[in-house]
Design a protein around this motif. Structure first.
Motif, PDB file in Angstrom:
ATOM      1  N   UNK A 109       0.811  -1.220   0.000  1.00 40.71           N
ATOM      2  CA  UNK A 109       0.000   0.000   0.000  1.00 40.71           C
ATOM      3  C   UNK A 109       0.841   1.266   0.000  1.00 40.71           C
ATOM      4  N   UNK A 110       2.152   1.133   0.240  1.00 41.44           N
ATOM      5  CA  UNK A 110       3.016   2.314   0.160  1.00 41.44           C
ATOM      6  C   UNK A 110       3.085   2.852  -1.269  1.00 41.44           C
ATOM      7  N   UNK A 111       2.803   1.981  -2.241  1.00 35.76           N
ATOM      8  CA  UNK A 111       2.919   2.383  -3.651  1.00 35.76           C
ATOM      9  C   UNK A 111       1.692   2.026  -4.489  1.00 35.76           C
ATOM     10  N   UNK A 112       0.740   1.306  -3.917  1.00 33.37           N
ATOM     11  CA  UNK A 112      -0.383   0.811  -4.712  1.00 33.37           C
ATOM     12  C   UNK A 112      -1.694   0.983  -3.950  1.00 33.37           C
ATOM     13  N   UNK A 113      -2.782   0.846  -4.681  1.00 32.58           N
ATOM     14  CA  UNK A 113      -4.125   0.911  -4.110  1.00 32.58           C
ATOM     15  C   UNK A 113      -4.527  -0.508  -3.711  1.00 32.58           C
ATOM     16  N   UNK A 114      -4.543  -0.788  -2.407  1.00 30.92           N
ATOM     17  CA  UNK A 114      -4.748  -2.147  -1.909  1.00 30.92           C
ATOM     18  C   UNK A 114      -6.098  -2.257  -1.209  1.00 30.92           C
ATOM     19  N   UNK A 115      -6.827  -3.313  -1.536  1.00 32.97           N
ATOM     20  CA  UNK A 115      -8.076  -3.650  -0.845  1.00 32.97           C
ATOM     21  C   UNK A 115      -7.948  -5.057  -0.276  1.00 32.97           C
ATOM     22  N   UNK A 116      -8.741  -5.325   0.753  1.00 30.27           N
ATOM     23  CA  UNK A 116      -8.759  -6.651   1.367  1.00 30.27           C
ATOM     24  C   UNK A 116     -10.159  -7.238   1.258  1.00 30.27           C
ATOM     25  N   UNK A 117     -10.242  -8.466   0.783  1.00 28.03           N
ATOM     26  CA  UNK A 117     -11.519  -9.169   0.710  1.00 28.03           C
ATOM     27  C   UNK A 117     -11.730  -9.943   2.003  1.00 28.03           C
ATOM     28  N   UNK A 118     -12.848  -9.679   2.676  1.00 29.50           N
ATOM     29  CA  UNK A 118     -13.192 -10.389   3.907  1.00 29.50           C
ATOM     30  C   UNK A 118     -14.641 -10.848   3.824  1.00 29.50           C
ATOM     31  N   UNK A 119     -14.981 -11.797   4.676  1.00 24.49           N
ATOM     32  CA  UNK A 119     -16.372 -12.250   4.737  1.00 24.49           C
ATOM     33  C   UNK A 119     -17.258 -11.130   5.265  1.00 24.49           C
ATOM     34  N   UNK A 120     -18.458 -11.058   4.725  1.00 28.50           N
ATOM     35  CA  UNK A 120     -19.371 -10.003   5.137  1.00 28.50           C
ATOM     36  C   UNK A 120     -19.681 -10.023   6.616  1.00 28.50           C
ATOM     37  N   UNK A 121     -19.764 -11.231   7.196  1.00 23.23           N
ATOM     38  CA  UNK A 121     -20.104 -11.318   8.615  1.00 23.23           C
ATOM     39  C   UNK A 121     -18.934 -10.968   9.527  1.00 23.23           C
ATOM     40  N   UNK A 122     -17.748 -10.703   8.927  1.00 18.85           N
ATOM     41  CA  UNK A 122     -16.580 -10.311   9.719  1.00 18.85           C
ATOM     42  C   UNK A 122     -16.137  -8.879   9.405  1.00 18.85           C
ATOM     43  N   UNK A 123     -16.891  -8.195   8.577  1.00 21.06           N
ATOM     44  CA  UNK A 123     -16.475  -6.861   8.135  1.00 21.06           C
ATOM     45  C   UNK A 123     -16.343  -5.885   9.302  1.00 21.06           C
ATOM     46  N   UNK A 124     -17.238  -5.965  10.281  1.00 21.09           N
ATOM     47  CA  UNK A 124     -17.163  -5.037  11.417  1.00 21.09           C
ATOM     48  C   UNK A 124     -15.861  -5.226  12.190  1.00 21.09           C
ATOM     49  N   UNK A 125     -15.442  -6.470  12.354  1.00 19.36           N
ATOM     50  CA  UNK A 125     -14.186  -6.732  13.063  1.00 19.36           C
ATOM     51  C   UNK A 125     -13.010  -6.116  12.310  1.00 19.36           C
ATOM     52  N   UNK A 132       3.012   0.367  13.109  1.00 19.82           N
ATOM     53  CA  UNK A 132       2.084   1.146  12.289  1.00 19.82           C
ATOM     54  C   UNK A 132       0.652   0.805  12.655  1.00 19.82           C
ATOM     55  N   UNK A 133      -0.207   1.784  12.497  1.00 20.54           N
ATOM     56  CA  UNK A 133      -1.646   1.556  12.607  1.00 20.54           C
ATOM     57  C   UNK A 133      -2.178   1.364  11.188  1.00 20.54           C
ATOM     58  N   UNK A 134      -2.781   0.207  10.945  1.00 21.71           N
ATOM     59  CA  UNK A 134      -3.201  -0.150   9.594  1.00 21.71           C
ATOM     60  C   UNK A 134      -4.723  -0.234   9.536  1.00 21.71           C
ATOM     61  N   UNK A 135      -5.308   0.603   8.710  1.00 22.60           N
ATOM     62  CA  UNK A 135      -6.747   0.547   8.456  1.00 22.60           C
ATOM     63  C   UNK A 135      -6.965  -0.096   7.093  1.00 22.60           C
ATOM     64  N   UNK A 136      -7.815  -1.088   7.044  1.00 20.27           N
ATOM     65  CA  UNK A 136      -8.013  -1.853   5.824  1.00 20.27           C
ATOM     66  C   UNK A 136      -9.120  -1.252   4.964  1.00 20.27           C
ATOM     67  N   UNK A 137      -8.857  -1.208   3.681  1.00 16.50           N
ATOM     68  CA  UNK A 137      -9.886  -0.855   2.702  1.00 16.50           C
ATOM     69  C   UNK A 137     -10.594  -2.155   2.337  1.00 16.50           C
ATOM     70  N   UNK A 138     -11.824  -2.312   2.815  1.00 16.32           N
ATOM     71  CA  UNK A 138     -12.493  -3.605   2.765  1.00 16.32           C
ATOM     72  C   UNK A 138     -13.447  -3.729   1.586  1.00 16.32           C
ATOM     73  N   UNK A 139     -13.503  -4.948   1.046  1.00 17.85           N
ATOM     74  CA  UNK A 139     -14.549  -5.329   0.101  1.00 17.85           C
ATOM     75  C   UNK A 139     -15.047  -6.705   0.529  1.00 17.85           C
ATOM     76  N   UNK A 140     -16.269  -7.018   0.175  1.00 17.00           N
ATOM     77  CA  UNK A 140     -16.836  -8.320   0.538  1.00 17.00           C
ATOM     78  C   UNK A 140     -17.189  -9.154  -0.688  1.00 17.00           C
ATOM     79  N   UNK A 141     -16.833  -8.655  -1.869  1.00 19.57           N
ATOM     80  CA  UNK A 141     -17.015  -9.425  -3.102  1.00 19.57           C
ATOM     81  C   UNK A 141     -15.969  -8.955  -4.104  1.00 19.57           C
ATOM     82  N   UNK A 142     -15.742  -9.759  -5.136  1.00 18.92           N
ATOM     83  CA  UNK A 142     -14.734  -9.436  -6.144  1.00 18.92           C
ATOM     84  C   UNK A 142     -15.423  -8.913  -7.394  1.00 18.92           C
TER      85      UNK A 142
END
Length: 316
Positions: free
Chosen positions: A20-36, A57-67
């Motif tokens: 993510x220092x050089x790219x636009x990164x997203x993380x795919x997670x299950x919908x029922x775990x998105x709040x966590x 570092x404090x890391x905040x994830x850019x989340x998606x639940x589908x591709x």
């Protein structure tokens, strides 16, 4: 590049953070775990790469639940091997031209991919062995080694995808080596981890295990039995390091392994991984033992390890 990381364990979050220092990164997670996963993670990095410093570092994830189809330039899959059957159908949504790297341990990757060790031109195999550690809740502690990220050597039709992924990983400061016979290499690597679980549990602590040369020698016996199972599966273990190491006399191998286990970075990596990956190791042990029985390979030390696991599970 637009990068999707499938899986948000220690490996997925750390690799995504580096990229993510050089790219636009997203993380795919299950919908029922998105709040966590919506809450920030504290990432502590012990960095052994030349010229790098330890960092938190404090890391905040850019989340998606589908591709979404054709949205990403690369997809990195970092889930436990047992989760692969659930992930594979999702990957079809990424598009056929997107490089997808399965960066995970698996005792029988060919079987997991439907009986073929050769995936399509944009389906690649790798392993994130340059980073080790674990996650407890929202705290992650990892060690980044000077080198060790593995990608399959691939065939000519995979060259473009492999070059794209290697350049991507290099932009995150990761050093890639290409590995021939990748499904077989993964089997040997998976075996190493799986046959470490019971000795660690039996010893009671990592340091007690690392100090016990006899326990390590028994583990060497289990490794040799595991390699016999690999050979019964048709794997040519002689071409896959560190398998040839176990042909040396047992006392010598045990001494070499003990030296490795007594290194602080090895302890940090193994203890961290055990915090969330021990069940995966035990599943691997069960699979290896089942194959030994199916193929008629004598494996008394592996059987003894399995008895240790069953005893601990039953509370006996």
């Amino acid at each position: 590049m637009r990068v999707l990381v499938v899986g948000a364990g220690a490996m997925g979050i750390t690799h995504g953070w580096l990229l993510s220092q050089h790219h636009d990164v997203s993380w795919l997670v299950r919908g029922d775990r998105a709040d966590f996963y919506a809450e920030p993670f504290e990432l502590r990095v012990h960095d052994l790469r030349p010229g790098r410093r330890d960092t938190t570092a404090s890391v905040s994830l850019k989340l998606v639940t589908s591709i979404a189809p054709d949205l990403y330039d690369a997809v990195l899959v970092m889930v436990p091997g047992g989760g692969l059957p659930d992930v594979l159908p999702l990957l079809d949504g990424a598009g056929t031209r997107v490089p997808v790297v399965l960066m995970l341990n698996h005792w029988n990757m060919a079987e997991a991919l439907g009986g073929s060790s050769e995936s399509s031109a944009n389906r690649l195999l790798g392993f994130p062995s340059q980073i080790g550690g674990g996650r407890q809740g929202h705290r992650i502690s990892v060690t980044v080694f000077p080198r060790g990220t593995v990608l399959e050597a691939g065939t000519a039709n995979k060259k473009a995808a492999l070059n794209t992924v290697e350049a991507l990983l290099a932009s995150g400061g990761l050093t890639v080596r290409r590995q021939r016979h990748m499904p077989d290499w993964l089997a040997v690597h998976s075996m190493q981890q799986a046959l470490t679980a019971a000795p660690l549990i039996e010893a009671g602590s990592y340091r007690a295990f690392a100090a016990d040369r006899a326990a390590i020698a028994r583990m060497v016996v289990a490794f040799r039995e595991g390699l016999d199972v690999c050979r019964a599966r048709g794997i040519r273990t002689w071409r896959l390091w560190p398998a040839p190491l176990f042909e040396f006399p047992k006392p010598l191998v045990a001494r070499l392994l003990q030296g490795m286990f007594q290194k602080a970075e090895t302890e940090a990596m193994v203890v961290g991984h055990m915090g969330h990956g021990l069940d995966e190791w035990i599943e691997g042990l069960e699979s290896i033992r089942a194959d030994a029985q199916r193929l008629g390979v004598p494996a008394p030390e592996i059987d003894r390890q399995w008895a240790v696991i069953r005893s601990r599970r039953s509370g006996a």
